[in-house]
Design a protein around this motif. Sequence first.
Motif, PDB file in Angstrom:
ATOM      1  N   PHE A  77      21.534  77.274  37.319  1.00 34.96           N
ATOM      2  CA  PHE A  77      21.039  76.527  38.474  1.00 34.96           C
ATOM      3  C   PHE A  77      19.537  76.307  38.356  1.00 34.96           C
ATOM      4  N   GLN A  78      18.797  77.362  37.952  1.00 39.93           N
ATOM      5  CA  GLN A  78      17.354  77.245  37.809  1.00 39.93           C
ATOM      6  C   GLN A  78      16.983  76.280  36.688  1.00 39.93           C
ATOM      7  N   VAL A  79      17.727  76.342  35.562  1.00 35.36           N
ATOM      8  CA  VAL A  79      17.440  75.423  34.448  1.00 35.36           C
ATOM      9  C   VAL A  79      17.676  73.982  34.883  1.00 35.36           C
ATOM     10  N   ARG A  80      18.761  73.783  35.602  1.00 41.35           N
ATOM     11  CA  ARG A  80      19.114  72.423  36.014  1.00 41.35           C
ATOM     12  C   ARG A  80      18.065  71.821  36.930  1.00 41.35           C
ATOM     13  N   PHE A  81      17.661  72.578  37.938  1.00 42.84           N
ATOM     14  CA  PHE A  81      16.714  72.037  38.901  1.00 42.84           C
ATOM     15  C   PHE A  81      15.268  72.301  38.497  1.00 42.84           C
ATOM     16  N   GLY A  82      15.020  73.336  37.686  1.00 42.01           N
ATOM     17  CA  GLY A  82      13.661  73.608  37.247  1.00 42.01           C
ATOM     18  C   GLY A  82      13.160  72.592  36.249  1.00 42.01           C
ATOM     19  N   LEU A  83      14.062  72.057  35.403  1.00 46.96           N
ATOM     20  CA  LEU A  83      13.664  71.071  34.398  1.00 46.96           C
ATOM     21  C   LEU A  83      13.841  69.633  34.872  1.00 46.96           C
ATOM     22  N   ARG A  84      14.258  69.449  36.118  1.00 49.42           N
ATOM     23  CA  ARG A  84      14.445  68.086  36.629  1.00 49.42           C
ATOM     24  C   ARG A  84      13.158  67.259  36.577  1.00 49.42           C
ATOM     25  N   PRO A  85      11.973  67.857  36.866  1.00 51.35           N
ATOM     26  CA  PRO A  85      10.747  67.040  36.736  1.00 51.35           C
ATOM     27  C   PRO A  85      10.544  66.489  35.331  1.00 51.35           C
ATOM     28  N   LEU A  86      10.946  67.232  34.304  1.00 55.63           N
ATOM     29  CA  LEU A  86      10.817  66.725  32.937  1.00 55.63           C
ATOM     30  C   LEU A  86      11.748  65.541  32.700  1.00 55.63           C
ATOM     31  N   VAL A  87      12.926  65.588  33.307  1.00 56.91           N
ATOM     32  CA  VAL A  87      13.844  64.445  33.200  1.00 56.91           C
ATOM     33  C   VAL A  87      13.241  63.227  33.887  1.00 56.91           C
ATOM     34  N   ARG A  88      12.606  63.457  35.040  1.00 60.25           N
ATOM     35  CA  ARG A  88      11.954  62.342  35.738  1.00 60.25           C
ATOM     36  C   ARG A  88      10.829  61.750  34.894  1.00 60.25           C
ATOM     37  N   ILE A  89      10.064  62.629  34.222  1.00 61.09           N
ATOM     38  CA  ILE A  89       8.989  62.129  33.352  1.00 61.09           C
ATOM     39  C   ILE A  89       9.573  61.310  32.207  1.00 61.09           C
ATOM     40  N   ARG A  90      10.670  61.805  31.611  1.00 59.93           N
ATOM     41  CA  ARG A  90      11.298  61.056  30.520  1.00 59.93           C
ATOM     42  C   ARG A  90      11.774  59.687  30.992  1.00 59.93           C
ATOM     43  N   GLU A  91      12.405  59.636  32.170  1.00 60.30           N
ATOM     44  CA  GLU A  91      12.886  58.361  32.698  1.00 60.30           C
ATOM     45  C   GLU A  91      11.721  57.432  33.020  1.00 60.30           C
ATOM     46  N   ALA A  92      10.629  58.010  33.556  1.00 55.76           N
ATOM     47  CA  ALA A  92       9.463  57.185  33.870  1.00 55.76           C
ATOM     48  C   ALA A  92       8.822  56.630  32.602  1.00 55.76           C
ATOM     49  N   LEU A  93       8.743  57.450  31.555  1.00 57.76           N
ATOM     50  CA  LEU A  93       8.199  56.966  30.279  1.00 57.76           C
ATOM     51  C   LEU A  93       9.078  55.872  29.681  1.00 57.76           C
ATOM     52  N   SER A  94      10.400  56.041  29.812  1.00 52.72           N
ATOM     53  CA  SER A  94      11.311  55.009  29.322  1.00 52.72           C
ATOM     54  C   SER A  94      11.094  53.698  30.071  1.00 52.72           C
ATOM     55  N   ALA A  95      10.852  53.804  31.386  1.00 55.12           N
ATOM     56  CA  ALA A  95      10.588  52.598  32.171  1.00 55.12           C
ATOM     57  C   ALA A  95       9.280  51.937  31.738  1.00 55.12           C
ATOM     58  N   VAL A  96       8.258  52.750  31.442  1.00 53.45           N
ATOM     59  CA  VAL A  96       6.987  52.191  30.969  1.00 53.45           C
ATOM     60  C   VAL A  96       7.165  51.518  29.611  1.00 53.45           C
ATOM     61  N   ARG A  97       7.889  52.199  28.704  1.00 53.78           N
ATOM     62  CA  ARG A  97       8.076  51.649  27.368  1.00 53.78           C
ATOM     63  C   ARG A  97       8.887  50.357  27.399  1.00 53.78           C
ATOM     64  N   SER A  98       9.856  50.268  28.346  1.00 53.67           N
ATOM     65  CA  SER A  98      10.692  49.070  28.425  1.00 53.67           C
ATOM     66  C   SER A  98      10.037  47.946  29.214  1.00 53.67           C
ATOM     67  N   GLY A  99       8.833  48.188  29.761  1.00 58.23           N
ATOM     68  CA  GLY A  99       8.123  47.156  30.494  1.00 58.23           C
ATOM     69  C   GLY A  99       8.476  47.080  31.959  1.00 58.23           C
ATOM     70  N   LYS A 100       9.313  48.009  32.477  1.00 54.77           N
ATOM     71  CA  LYS A 100       9.694  47.984  33.884  1.00 54.77           C
ATOM     72  C   LYS A 100       8.618  48.589  34.786  1.00 54.77           C
ATOM     73  N   ALA A 101       7.747  49.383  34.221  1.00 51.36           N
ATOM     74  CA  ALA A 101       6.663  49.995  34.995  1.00 51.36           C
ATOM     75  C   ALA A 101       5.427  50.081  34.112  1.00 51.36           C
ATOM     76  N   GLU A 102       4.272  50.213  34.751  1.00 54.32           N
ATOM     77  CA  GLU A 102       3.021  50.300  34.014  1.00 54.32           C
ATOM     78  C   GLU A 102       2.473  51.714  33.946  1.00 54.32           C
TER      79      GLU A 102
END
Length: 464
Positions: A196-221
């Motif tokens: 449970f801790q791993v799942r929710f503790g590492l969620r911010p890293l997943v958000r960072i990965r998704e945000a970086l993917s959005a930046v790389r794909s041109g969806k966000a700056e």
Amino acid sequence: MILPRTPGSLAFRLFLSAVVVTALILLVVGVVLSSLYRDGAERAFDRRLDVYLKTIVGGLATGDMPDTGELPEPQGLTDPLFLFPFSGWYWQMSRLDGPEPASRRSRSLPEGGLPSLEALGVVERPGGVREGYAPGPEKQMLRLVERTLDLGQDGRYRITVAGDASEIEDEITNFNLALVGTFGVLGLAFLLTVLFQVRFGLRPLVRIREALSAVRSGKAERLEGEYPEEVAPLVAEVNALIDANKEIVDRARTHVGNLAHALKTPLSVLLNEAGNRDDPLAVRVRDQATLMRDQVGHHLERARMAARVSVVVSVCDVIPIVTGLSRTMEKIHRTRDLSIEVEVVGEDIRFRGERHDLEEMIGNLIDNACKWAAGRVFVRVAMEPRGASDRAYFRVVIDDDGPGLSPGKRAEVRRRGRRLDESKPGSGLGLSIVHELASLYGGRFDMNTAPLGGLRTELVLPAA
């Protein structure tokens, strides 16, 4: 959702570490508790044996010895286990001095008696008592308590009381089973908590990965949103890096534009002056100035390419660009009655890069095919099968029915400025620019023989 899926993932390593640490802790604690419980069970069993021992010693020390020389029957031992043969509960008295050492034993003890702990090398504890394990009748494992009693003139005696050690082992086994069950439940609960801790503790890293993917794909700056204070500095540094890269690109574009303006004007003046004269010097100046202009254009374009692909790129649709360029080339070469066919396999194919760069690469290849084709050009666009990496690619194949190129000539035309036929218009930089652009984007450019008989050019580029 974060789950320990692959051995290389951080979640898997954290979960595996938790499993190993939990198993080691529970194993050590279990061994310690089992050892402590064994000591407690043995002490409780010894106290019970000690009561019987003291009863026999008390009766022997205060009683009168029979004139027959036989040892007296202990008084106060009412436990019926001492009466049943092979019950596992025995007592024995032995006189150690005298001309004819006498002995007496419980009715439950068969012939042969009990072994001596002193003879087995068991060390005497304070109080003159020895405690230990020894095999008994029928190979029973017994827990023995033994004491040597010196009554002076009445003689020296060894009194031994034994009990069935299987009672101790049964208690310890039941305790160990309960311990294993309890620790199993605790370990499972702990591992679920870690999961449970791993799942929710590492969620911010997943958000960072998704945000970086959005930046790389041109969806966000930039990386947007609120993050925990532990990862907020990382987000700030990534945003600062993105801003710094954008600033570098802006400065590079400004310098390139200034350089282009500074060089184009003098070259235009030279070309204009040389264009009005037909003497050999003017012809030579005109040819060299034209070559200089082409080379300057090539290197400036290369600088712009490197600046664009060194930062986070945008995304553009491929199909409209290919179809639009095909229609444009048909109009440009309409006097030659060329047929340009376009085949698209799949939908929503997108290029991870600048639209201008894609137009320049595909435009150069289609234009080159139209220049050399006899009457037909075929363009095919399709997604590439995914390989071992997670990156996606698409392929653009352009065939013509012209004369084609030998392998040696294919390698030669890759070099900038090389033209195999001066009768065709162009500077000889088109295929070189395509090759360099494709390499900068992490793709590739190949030339082969087309099924139509002419040249096949293949462009593989990253897809969004």
